[in-house]
Motif scaffolding. Structure first.
Motif, PDB file in Angstrom:
ATOM      1  N   GLN A   1       0.715  -1.251   0.206  1.00  0.00           N
ATOM      2  CA  GLN A   1      -0.005   0.126  -0.048  1.00  0.00           C
ATOM      3  C   GLN A   1       1.040   1.103   0.125  1.00  0.00           C
ATOM      4  O   GLN A   1       0.621   2.327  -0.897  1.00  0.00           O
ATOM      5  CB  GLN A   1      -1.108  -0.175   1.210  1.00  0.00           C
ATOM      6  N   GLU A   2       1.697   1.300   0.776  1.00  0.00           N
ATOM      7  CA  GLU A   2       2.717   2.299   0.838  1.00  0.00           C
ATOM      8  C   GLU A   2       3.509   2.795  -0.541  1.00  0.00           C
ATOM      9  O   GLU A   2       3.639   3.718  -0.725  1.00  0.00           O
ATOM     10  CB  GLU A   2       3.616   2.051   1.871  1.00  0.00           C
ATOM     11  N   LEU A   3       3.866   1.643  -1.290  1.00  0.00           N
ATOM     12  CA  LEU A   3       4.461   1.645  -2.479  1.00  0.00           C
ATOM     13  C   LEU A   3       3.535   2.289  -3.631  1.00  0.00           C
ATOM     14  O   LEU A   3       3.958   3.143  -4.375  1.00  0.00           O
ATOM     15  CB  LEU A   3       4.930   0.369  -3.179  1.00  0.00           C
ATOM     16  N   LYS A   4       2.140   1.797  -3.647  1.00  0.00           N
ATOM     17  CA  LYS A   4       1.202   2.670  -4.418  1.00  0.00           C
ATOM     18  C   LYS A   4       1.086   3.920  -3.960  1.00  0.00           C
ATOM     19  O   LYS A   4       0.843   4.887  -5.306  1.00  0.00           O
ATOM     20  CB  LYS A   4      -0.088   1.547  -4.315  1.00  0.00           C
TER      21      LYS A   4
ATOM     22  N   SER B   1       3.216   5.946  -2.836  1.00  0.00           N
ATOM     23  CA  SER B   1       4.416   6.589  -3.402  1.00  0.00           C
ATOM     24  C   SER B   1       4.262   6.779  -4.799  1.00  0.00           C
ATOM     25  O   SER B   1       4.781   7.861  -5.223  1.00  0.00           O
ATOM     26  CB  SER B   1       5.607   5.820  -2.782  1.00  0.00           C
ATOM     27  N   ARG B   2       3.957   5.935  -5.368  1.00  0.00           N
ATOM     28  CA  ARG B   2       3.899   6.016  -7.010  1.00  0.00           C
ATOM     29  C   ARG B   2       2.790   7.009  -7.416  1.00  0.00           C
ATOM     30  O   ARG B   2       3.212   7.642  -8.625  1.00  0.00           O
ATOM     31  CB  ARG B   2       3.631   4.460  -7.741  1.00  0.00           C
ATOM     32  N   LYS B   3       1.875   7.017  -6.892  1.00  0.00           N
ATOM     33  CA  LYS B   3       0.993   8.309  -7.115  1.00  0.00           C
ATOM     34  C   LYS B   3       1.479   9.382  -6.990  1.00  0.00           C
ATOM     35  O   LYS B   3       1.431  10.442  -7.664  1.00  0.00           O
ATOM     36  CB  LYS B   3      -0.516   7.871  -6.049  1.00  0.00           C
ATOM     37  N   ARG B   4       2.195   9.652  -5.800  1.00  0.00           N
ATOM     38  CA  ARG B   4       2.830  11.197  -5.557  1.00  0.00           C
ATOM     39  C   ARG B   4       3.837  11.430  -6.577  1.00  0.00           C
ATOM     40  O   ARG B   4       3.958  12.495  -6.740  1.00  0.00           O
ATOM     41  CB  ARG B   4       3.220  10.945  -4.118  1.00  0.00           C
ATOM     42  N   THR B   5       4.416  10.348  -7.352  1.00  0.00           N
ATOM     43  CA  THR B   5       5.440  10.781  -8.076  1.00  0.00           C
ATOM     44  C   THR B   5       5.009  10.740  -9.618  1.00  0.00           C
ATOM     45  O   THR B   5       5.594  11.191 -10.414  1.00  0.00           O
ATOM     46  CB  THR B   5       6.891   9.758  -8.010  1.00  0.00           C
TER      47      THR B   5
END
Length: 295
Positions: free
Chosen positions: A286-289, A291-295
């Motif tokens: 979930q944290e990876l998802k 993080s990817r959205k923010r970038t």
């Protein structure tokens, strides 16, 4: 190729009084239409990349883009410098080198798939540490790669080397078997002993699932490379000591195929089961998802 099983390989080598590596080099040249010198040069280039990956993993920042992994090889080396490793210094060094290469892979560095990127640390970990211990020249280790290649060829054609097809037993398990068999030859063992080493190694990874957290080749893949290097050394020592695989190694490969074929999809690199679906694994995903959205 003139062989499809480990028994055929050992029998031919024994009959022709050749090592597995010598025989495989000749067969590879016939298969490719290139000279043995050209094939050796190509393999030598691969070994150079392996050594470079070990060095990079021990000296540079290997933090992965996900931020989940990195620098564990350097932690192990630092531990070695101030403590007496429980597994012994040589096994600990092989473990650290295997971690180093796998971390280079996770941080988008250059590695050699042996047989896959997910298991890329095991053979370099075993080979480079052994080279330093025994003072072997590069040519000796390059020939060892031909021996490992012959073993990998047989496994790939009779079972799996892909985690998506057969679980981690197919990736890490195959690499352990390849490294163990090759190490026997590097240490002066016979083709028959090398084949026993493969069986001893593979039977202890049967059923190992592929459960990467977040679908990344990081957790638990990297630490499995480290453990795999130690297991390969153990299997090689057993075979050199005269321990035999009671179940013929070709039959062990067949069981690996059967286990992989029966393995549920969620345990074959889909991140739908195993460690990937633990509470912590889900949180990481979930944290990876996010993080990817923010970038």
């Amino acid at each position: 190729m003139r062989f499809r099983t480990l028994k055929e390989l050992a029998d031919i080598c024994t009959a022709e009084n050749k090592s597995i590596s010598e025989f495989m080099l000749e067969e590879q040249a016939k298969e490719s239409g290139r000279s043995t010198e050209q094939e050796f040069g190509k393999m030598a280039a691969y070994y150079k990349i392996m050594k470079e990956a070990v060095q990079k993993g021990l000296t540079e920042d290997t933090t992965s883009r996900s931020g989940l992994t990195g620098m564990d090889a350097q932690r192990v080396m630092s531990y070695m410098s101030g403590s007496v490793p429980s597994v012994g210094e040589e096994a600990c060094r092989a473990m650290a080198y295997a971690l180093a290469v796998s971390e280079v892979n996770a941080s988008m560095g250059r590695v050699i798939a042996t047989p896959t990127a997910g298991s890329c640390g095991i053979i370099p970990g075993v080979f480079v540490s052994a080279q330093q211990r025994f003072g072997w020249d590069d040519e000796h280790l390059v020939m060892g790669l031909f021996s490992a290649g012959a073993i990998g060829y047989i496994i790939a054609n009779n079972s799996f080397v892909s985690g998506a097809e057969g679980g981690c037993q197919a990736e890490v398990g195959s690499a352990i078997g390849m490294a163990a068999g090759a190490m026997v030859e590097l240490r002066g063992g016979t083709p028959a002993q090398a084949v026993h080493a493969v069986g001893l190694a593979l039977k202890n990874t049967l059923g190992l699932i592929c459960d990467p957290v977040g679908g990344l080749v990081e957790i638990p893949c990297i630490v499995r490379n480290g453990f795999g290097a130690v297991n390969a050394l153990a299997a090689a020592d057993m075979a050199l000591a005269g321990v035999r695989s009671a179940i013929p190694s070709d039959e062990v490969i067949q069981v690996m195929y059967e286990a992989g074929s029966a393995m549920p999809e969620k345990y074959r690199e889909t991140a739908k089961g195993g460690l990937a679906q633990t509470p912590t694994g889900k949180k990481m995903m979930q944290e990876l998802k996010l993080s990817r959205k923010r970038t």
